[in-house]
Write an enzyme that holds these catalytic residues in place. Structure first.
Site, PDB file in Angstrom:
ATOM      1  N   GLY A 107      59.399 -39.073  52.009  1.00  0.00           N
ATOM      2  CA  GLY A 107      59.027 -37.849  51.331  1.00  0.00           C
ATOM      3  C   GLY A 107      59.146 -38.028  49.837  1.00  0.00           C
ATOM      4  O   GLY A 107      59.134 -39.146  49.323  1.00  0.00           O
ATOM      5  N   ALA A 108      59.289 -36.911  49.121  1.00  0.00           N
ATOM      6  CA  ALA A 108      59.329 -36.968  47.671  1.00  0.00           C
ATOM      7  C   ALA A 108      60.553 -37.718  47.156  1.00  0.00           C
ATOM      8  O   ALA A 108      60.494 -38.393  46.145  1.00  0.00           O
ATOM      9  CB  ALA A 108      59.306 -35.549  47.095  1.00  0.00           C
ATOM     10  N   ASP A 117      60.270 -22.853  56.758  1.00  0.00           N
ATOM     11  CA  ASP A 117      59.262 -23.849  56.406  1.00  0.00           C
ATOM     12  C   ASP A 117      58.565 -24.366  57.665  1.00  0.00           C
ATOM     13  O   ASP A 117      58.387 -25.574  57.834  1.00  0.00           O
ATOM     14  CB  ASP A 117      59.906 -25.006  55.633  1.00  0.00           C
ATOM     15  CG  ASP A 117      58.890 -25.825  54.845  1.00  0.00           C
ATOM     16  OD1 ASP A 117      57.786 -25.305  54.575  1.00  0.00           O
ATOM     17  OD2 ASP A 117      59.191 -26.981  54.504  1.00  0.00           O
ATOM     18  N   LYS A 153      68.175 -40.232  57.698  1.00  0.00           N
ATOM     19  CA  LYS A 153      67.458 -39.730  56.523  1.00  0.00           C
ATOM     20  C   LYS A 153      68.297 -40.013  55.285  1.00  0.00           C
ATOM     21  O   LYS A 153      69.429 -39.534  55.165  1.00  0.00           O
ATOM     22  CB  LYS A 153      67.207 -38.229  56.666  1.00  0.00           C
ATOM     23  CG  LYS A 153      66.471 -37.579  55.501  1.00  0.00           C
ATOM     24  CD  LYS A 153      66.252 -36.088  55.782  1.00  0.00           C
ATOM     25  CE  LYS A 153      65.521 -35.389  54.666  1.00  0.00           C
ATOM     26  NZ  LYS A 153      65.305 -33.952  54.949  1.00  0.00           N
TER      27      LYS A 153
END
Length: 569
Positions: free
Chosen positions: A29-30, A147, A50
């Site tokens: 991801g970012a 989300d 993660k």
């Protein structure tokens, strides 16, 4: 321990991890990346880790360590549920936060759904039921997800839904008392209108009057159901800037939009209830669960809420993926983006407010790059694909000769039947090849031995193709395709082309806005592989963004380079 550039994969990972890493990057991801791991003294179980780069998260996403810790706390508070990724533990050092989680070894659900087509009613109903079960459990624990979107919906190896990513989760109920949330967050196509339209007099990302986060989750679930059914969102964003949303509002849900016309009345009834503009009038989860369409019988659903026929469902989903080579590529098969310059922010930094006009960056940009010290080639290669073990990829003269010989042997559009028998046998078993046939079907050899969902539909992305062309010829073709699709890339030198071909691998970074002006980021990875000779494996590896938009992008690129895509036949 020396500091590495924020977000760099060279930043040294924690050295005292209570597990053993067993893969390269399987997701990114970012400011976070995900790898597989297992116990220090055993090969199983395989879990997902993660890794969140603290400095990059703060600079890119404005996330403090306290906010990152909140994500972990809420995730752990959820405990165990069959449709939620379980949090197994966490830790940190000076550079990283890490979260150990259950591995969703079935991959992304929406990577297996055809864009602009959706899935059949039974499959949509099955996954919607599991999603409602997951969200209902979260709400019973006082937590709202905030989300809910395809990007955060994964699968187990058995094909069951797994809800993921709790970075925006919030506690909306504590000790029986409800609390309103004020943070503007979520993805525009899935966000509830009361979040977007709320007054913000002090800060762009904070509402003056809070919203009920659990009721907003219901809205998002309704949009996800719509996407399951038709492979597209009902609107770009819930504002009057979107023509589709404007008509939905003005007709009180009786829109003439063609996508809605394909849905049966029972589903439209449920969607209108979940997508009521007034939060007070909107369906709650109890009303969703008692709706006639929700309570319908489903041949895929067991009494325990699990998948009853994983091989059958996987076969149906795989055979529904298809690229029509008779079509011309388009810049986006999705509805065009809003023309308003104050539209929501492109999702290049997922945790930032998407409603802040200052965050808008409407330009697309792509940077071709070779694996270098600053950007190591670190993506995990799908286990079922040919390995490079024992094969040198740095033999310039021999590699060039063999590759050009292979390219010349296949003239015109490359078909499997033009290749040696051994190559035909190997590639005919590749699930991703089925999407290139005029009438897609799943090889019997796949289903006859299959026991699990993932035995038919792999966990890795099906956004990939094989080509007999070598890297030095493919990269210019891909560059031309990206230009044609409105994704500009800078010129590269002959030396760069030579480096790509010598290394046997190249990576074109893609950073662009999709058809709804949301961020779509990843890489086009090209690697030399060997099937009785050298060929090129081209994989479209998504780092962030909507899975269906990524598949649209992949399909359009494939149509642009159709003459070099290997196809069955």
């Amino acid at each position: 321990m020396a500091l590495a550039p924020p977000g760099s994969q060279l930043a040294p990972l924690p050295s005292n991890l209570p597990f053993r890493l067993v893969s390269k990057t399987i997701g990114q991801g970012a400011y976070a990346s995900i790898r597989k791991a297992c116990p220090l003294d055993a090969p199983k179980p395989i879990i997902a880790i993660k890794f969140i780069n603290k400095e990059h998260a703060f600079r890119q996403g404005r996330l403090t360590s306290k906010q990152l810790q909140m994500e972990i706390t809420l995730h752990q508070h959820l405990g165990r549920h069959q449709n939620i990724i379980q949090c197994l533990g966490s830790g940190e050092d000076t550079l990283w936060h890490w979260i150990a989680m259950e591995l969703a070894d079935g991959g992304d659900l929406f990577d297996k759904i055809e864009a602009d087509e959706g899935v059949g009613e039974d499959i949509a109903h099955f996954y919607f039921t599991q999603m409602i079960n997951a969200v209902g459990y979260m709400h019973s624990r006082g937590i709202a997800h905030r989300d809910l979107k395809p990007e955060n919906i994964l699968l187990s190896g058995e094909g069951d839904l797994k809800l993921a990513d709790f970075g925006l989760a919030a506690l909306f109920k504590k000790d029986g008392k409800l609390r309103l949330c004020n943070t503007v967050c979520g993805s525009p196509p899935y966000i509830a209108p009361e979040i977007v339209s709320g007054r913000r007099s002090q800060r762009q990302d904070i509402l003056d009057v809070g919203y009920e986060a659990n009721i907003c989750d219901v809205w998002s679930c309704g949009v996800v159901l719509f996407v399951l059914l038709v492979g597209n969102t009902p609107w770009d964003e819930p504002t009057m800037r979107s023509e589709e949303y404007k008509e939905y509002v003005e007709t009180a849900g009786h829109t003439t939009d063609e996508l809605w016309q394909t849905l049966p009345p029972e589903i439209i009834s449920l969607l209108r209830g979940m997508l009521k503009l007034d939060p007070a009038a909107r369906f709650g989860l109890d009303e969703v669960r008692t709706h006639p369409w929700f309570t319908r019988k489903n041949p895929y659903l067991t009494s325990a809420g699990r998948l009853a026929n994983p091989v059958g469902m996987a076969t149906q989903m795989l055979s529904s993926l298809r690229i029509d080579f008779s079509r011309d590529p388009t810049q986006s098969s999705q509805r065009g983006p809003s023309q308003d310059e104050n539209a929501m922010d492109i999702d290049s930094a997922p945790r930032r407010s998407r409603a802040n006009p200052e965050n808008i960056n409407p330009l697309s940009s792509t940077q071709p790059e070779t694996p270098t010290a600053d950007m190591p080639f670190d993506w995990e290669r799908p286990a079922c694909l040919p390995s490079h073990d024992g094969v040198s990829l740095s033999q310039p003269a021999a590699a060039h000769h063999r590759t050009h010989t292979q390219s010349q042997r296949v003239s015109g559009t490359p078909f499997l039947s033009q290749l040696p028998p051994g190559t035909q046998d190997a590639l005919s078993q590749d699930p991703s090849m089925t999407q290139f046939t005029p009438t897609p079907s799943v090889p019997l050899s796949l289903t006859q031995v299959a026991r699990k969902f993932k035995d038919v539909v792999p966990s890795y992305s099906l956004a990939r193709f094989i080509s007999p062309m070598d890297i030095s010829l493919l990269v210019p073709l891909l560059a031309e395709a990206l230009h044609k699709l409105g994704v500009p890339i800078p010129a590269y030198s002959d030396d760069q082309i030579e480096d790509w071909d010598t290394a046997g691998e190249a990576s074109i970074r893609v950073k662009m806005a999709d058809g709804r002006r949301q961020g779509l980021n990843g890489h086009i990875v090209i690697e030399r592989v060997y099937y009785d000779g050298p060929m090129s494996d081209v994989r479209f590896v998504k780092a962030s963004g909507d899975p269906l938009e990524w598949r649209r992008f992949f399909k359009n690129v494939v149509l642009c380079v159709a003459d070099v895509v290997l196809r069955p036949g």
